[in-house]
Design an enzyme around this catalytic site. Structure first.
Site, mmCIF file in Angstrom:
data_model
loop_
_atom_site.group_PDB
_atom_site.id
_atom_site.type_symbol
_atom_site.label_atom_id
_atom_site.label_comp_id
_atom_site.label_asym_id
_atom_site.label_seq_id
_atom_site.Cartn_x
_atom_site.Cartn_y
_atom_site.Cartn_z
ATOM 1 N N GLY A 186 4.239 2.339 7.784
ATOM 2 C CA GLY A 186 4.893 2.394 6.482
ATOM 3 C C GLY A 186 5.908 3.507 6.375
ATOM 4 O O GLY A 186 7.099 3.271 6.171
ATOM 5 N N ASP A 187 5.453 4.755 6.517
ATOM 6 C CA ASP A 187 6.371 5.894 6.480
ATOM 7 C C ASP A 187 6.178 6.766 7.717
ATOM 8 O O ASP A 187 6.298 7.981 7.668
ATOM 9 C CB ASP A 187 6.187 6.716 5.198
ATOM 10 N N GLU A 188 5.887 6.097 8.830
ATOM 11 C CA GLU A 188 5.663 6.794 10.094
ATOM 12 C C GLU A 188 6.770 6.425 11.089
ATOM 13 O O GLU A 188 7.103 5.255 11.259
ATOM 14 C CB GLU A 188 4.305 6.411 10.690
ATOM 15 N N LEU B 281 6.050 11.067 6.791
ATOM 16 C CA LEU B 281 6.789 11.643 5.674
ATOM 17 C C LEU B 281 5.856 12.319 4.680
ATOM 18 O O LEU B 281 4.757 11.843 4.414
ATOM 19 C CB LEU B 281 7.607 10.568 4.961
#
Length: 209
Positions: free
Chosen positions: A125-127, A84
């Site tokens: 985490g944001d992957e 992200l």
């Protein structure tokens, strides 16, 4: 026989209304709770607790199965690695609860652009990673179509705690032909994703052959 593992755990028939029958009913209640707990633990081991998506462990298993099928056919798989853009500022400014809500909304949007047989996983985490299975000879075009759809879902802002917030994504793509391991494909897609970030974000890059 159940305690020795000779037959699966299953409820016993209650045929008597006495101490034996009451003991059987108590056993069935305990067994029911045990099986529910086992299913919960199994799900926790293979799914992300926040979004409910498959985690890295389940993704690797599905990738290996897909690669095994590729070796027996003329089909391919494609892997899209998404990171992200703009998530850290949102998380820092609005707090972790808002960040978690955003990740769940991202997961929902990504699931909406793939087929039922494909896999959307959260691997960090944001992957996120999308596994496209059983693609034919136009695998590259199919992967780019999904990548563009993924970029498209970030065109609309995310409403987090009554505030509109914009996020984006950078995507790395690799095609699997059955000769690479899941780890090799993930690494190649990850590296392509970083090249997309370096090129300006909000786009996709192919892994270098």
């Amino acid at each position: 026989r159940m305690t020795r593992g000779e037959i699966p755990l299953q409820s016993l028939p209650v045929v008597r209304n006495d101490e034996v029958g009451h003991l059987t009913m108590a056993f069935n209640r305990v067994l029911s709770k045990l099986l529910e707990s086992r299913a919960d633990l199994e799900r926790m081991a293979h799914h992300d607790t926040l979004t409910g998506l498959p985690n890295r462990r389940l993704l690797a298993d599905r990738m290996q199965q897909a690669l095994n099928r590729v070796q027996r056919s003329q089909r391919h798989i494609a892997l899209l690695f998404l990171d992200l853009d703009g998530f850290k500022p949102l998380n820092d400014q609005l707090g972790h609860a808002a960040g978690d809500a955003a990740l769940c909304k991202v997961a929902e949007r990504l699931c909406a652009v793939v087929r039922g047989e494909d896999t959307v996983a959260r691997v960090g985490g944001d992957e996120f990673v999308i596994l496209l299975s059983d693609l034919n000879t136009d695998a590259r075009a199919a992967a780019e179509l999904v990548a563009n759809k993924c970029l498209g879902v970030f065109q609309q802002p995310f409403v987090i705690h009554n505030q509109a917030y914009r996020l984006g994504t950078s995507i790395g793509i690799v095609i699997g032909h059955g000769k690479c391991s899941p780890d090799q494909l993930l690494l190649a897609a990850d590296q392509a994703m970083y090249r997309a970030k370096e090129a300006g974000r909000g786009r996709f890059f192919w892994a270098i052959d």
